[in-house]
Design an enzyme around this catalytic site. Sequence first.
Site, PDB file in Angstrom:
ATOM      1  N   THR A  62      -3.975 -13.421  -3.906  1.00 40.34           N
ATOM      2  CA  THR A  62      -3.264 -13.701  -4.372  1.00 40.34           C
ATOM      3  C   THR A  62      -1.901 -13.627  -4.924  1.00 40.34           C
ATOM      4  O   THR A  62      -1.647 -12.251  -5.221  1.00 40.34           O
ATOM      5  CB  THR A  62      -3.946 -13.739  -6.172  1.00 40.34           C
ATOM      6  OG1 THR A  62      -4.361 -12.511  -6.306  1.00 40.34           O
ATOM      7  CG2 THR A  62      -5.256 -13.899  -6.505  1.00 40.34           C
ATOM      8  N   HIS A  87      10.471   4.473  -0.236  1.00 38.79           N
ATOM      9  CA  HIS A  87      10.866   5.226   1.442  1.00 38.79           C
ATOM     10  C   HIS A  87      11.914   5.943   0.543  1.00 38.79           C
ATOM     11  O   HIS A  87      12.218   6.974   1.164  1.00 38.79           O
ATOM     12  CB  HIS A  87      10.535   4.203   1.649  1.00 38.79           C
ATOM     13  CG  HIS A  87       9.878   3.696   3.049  1.00 38.79           C
ATOM     14  ND1 HIS A  87       9.494   3.998   3.903  1.00 38.79           N
ATOM     15  CD2 HIS A  87       8.306   2.892   2.517  1.00 38.79           C
ATOM     16  CE1 HIS A  87       8.598   3.500   4.334  1.00 38.79           C
ATOM     17  NE2 HIS A  87       7.821   2.728   3.651  1.00 38.79           N
ATOM     18  N   GLY A 141      14.392  12.578  -2.356  1.00 36.52           N
ATOM     19  CA  GLY A 141      14.179  12.500  -3.631  1.00 36.52           C
ATOM     20  C   GLY A 141      15.533  10.607  -4.220  1.00 36.52           C
ATOM     21  O   GLY A 141      15.368  10.321  -3.511  1.00 36.52           O
ATOM     22  N   HIS A 172       0.213  -3.367  -2.955  1.00 38.41           N
ATOM     23  CA  HIS A 172      -0.353  -4.121  -2.133  1.00 38.41           C
ATOM     24  C   HIS A 172      -0.940  -5.128  -2.198  1.00 38.41           C
ATOM     25  O   HIS A 172      -0.882  -6.364  -1.886  1.00 38.41           O
ATOM     26  CB  HIS A 172      -1.082  -3.268  -1.495  1.00 38.41           C
ATOM     27  CG  HIS A 172      -0.875  -1.724  -0.562  1.00 38.41           C
ATOM     28  ND1 HIS A 172      -1.833  -1.435   0.074  1.00 38.41           N
ATOM     29  CD2 HIS A 172       0.379  -1.417  -0.289  1.00 38.41           C
ATOM     30  CE1 HIS A 172      -1.069  -0.446   0.736  1.00 38.41           C
ATOM     31  NE2 HIS A 172       0.594  -0.350   0.192  1.00 38.41           N
ATOM     32  N   THR A 173      -0.948  -5.737  -3.527  1.00 37.71           N
ATOM     33  CA  THR A 173      -1.722  -7.079  -4.468  1.00 37.71           C
ATOM     34  C   THR A 173      -0.399  -7.357  -3.690  1.00 37.71           C
ATOM     35  O   THR A 173      -0.794  -8.926  -3.435  1.00 37.71           O
ATOM     36  CB  THR A 173      -1.324  -6.905  -5.401  1.00 37.71           C
ATOM     37  OG1 THR A 173      -2.422  -8.318  -6.355  1.00 37.71           O
ATOM     38  CG2 THR A 173      -0.154  -6.763  -7.009  1.00 37.71           C
ATOM     39  N   ASP A 216      17.781   8.716  -4.954  1.00 37.98           N
ATOM     40  CA  ASP A 216      19.275   9.366  -4.954  1.00 37.98           C
ATOM     41  C   ASP A 216      19.840   8.003  -4.378  1.00 37.98           C
ATOM     42  O   ASP A 216      20.665   8.068  -4.454  1.00 37.98           O
ATOM     43  CB  ASP A 216      19.141  10.069  -4.585  1.00 37.98           C
ATOM     44  CG  ASP A 216      18.795  10.245  -2.816  1.00 37.98           C
ATOM     45  OD1 ASP A 216      18.674   9.298  -1.864  1.00 37.98           O
ATOM     46  OD2 ASP A 216      19.133  12.100  -2.715  1.00 37.98           O
ATOM     47  N   SER A 249      19.586   7.118  -1.036  1.00 37.31           N
ATOM     48  CA  SER A 249      20.567   7.537   0.149  1.00 37.31           C
ATOM     49  C   SER A 249      20.465   6.698   0.773  1.00 37.31           C
ATOM     50  O   SER A 249      21.001   6.295   2.019  1.00 37.31           O
ATOM     51  CB  SER A 249      19.733   9.022   0.823  1.00 37.31           C
ATOM     52  OG  SER A 249      18.012   9.433   0.634  1.00 37.31           O
TER      53      SER A 249
END
Length: 351
Positions: free
Chosen positions: A230, A84, A102, A210-211, A104, A106
């Site tokens: 798992t 994100h 980017g 997502h595992t 960084d 933020s």
Amino acid sequence: MYSTVICSLTLASVLSSVAGVATLDKRQTTNATASDGGSGIPTINDVTNPVCKPFVAVRDAIMGDIFQGRCNDNARAAIRLSFHDAGTFSLSREAAGLDNGGADGSLLVDPNEINRSENNGMQTIVSLLKPLPEKFDVSPGDVLHLAGTLAVIACPGGPLVNTFVGRPAVKNDNPTGLIPDTHDTVSNIVNRFSDMGITVREAMALIGSHTCARQRFVDLAFANDTFDTTPEIWDIRFYAETKRNDSDPGVFRLPSDLAFSHSSLTQDDYNRFVGSLSTQEDWAREYADAHEKMSMLGQDVSALTDCTEIMPEAIHLRDITVTSSGGAVDPAVDPAKLEAEIQRTRSIWLQ
């Protein structure tokens, strides 16, 4: 990947001269040294680059105080946070001279950014990481993305991701409306990743993160369900189980993941990661390249320093399996071997 899950997609493969990232050779090495007694935990005395030495303390604060040496919910959230933060990078915004996203940090700086709807669920990890830049006199971007690479390796099976430091102070907030949503169409999601500089093949490697995830906001009736059977292991079961749309209890299928496994735009690359232990190793390498690229989106790579030498040793699934045959992740993990490796390579952080 998405604003609705705890552990999200991260970004792409071998570094290229796109999205503000220059080509670099991979320099992943085994970090266990003679002076660490074979524990797989480099100490400050093992670190050769003086630029990297201060980050040993940052590493220990994250792995110990926040992750407690394991693949816990804070580690899962740190992987999502890294996407994100960096995943709002946009080639089109860059070309237009607009404020850009980017890698960084933020999200650790602006108190309003974390409260956007797409960032719901990451408030706790932000509150835990937020004091560290001032405490250790390093940048928010370096703290956030060190947490992301440490979170991957904290999950057994997670690969060593080359880790860089030297990000400058935050210039602006992340732009809004650029984080992909699980209910969006495959074509729209693919186009959004393309605007980051990410190919379909790279994106399909990335959704494997997502595992280790749990869904909490897509469907409140199934909050805390996982995306494969798992969730404590960084493995490729996610790919095959999602493709089959197995009805395992306590496992949730994201609409976009199901669509990726069958869409003509993505299924060929998705299917590359449906396999056994050898496929696991291939995916781990591709994911490591992907996360490395993500962690430097929008940065001047020539100004960054490779501090991969501070990273702990990865726990490879091939070393902790019951036997050497059978199964989607060929074969199942031996709990005793797993715990022994956790104790060996994470001992100073376990709580």
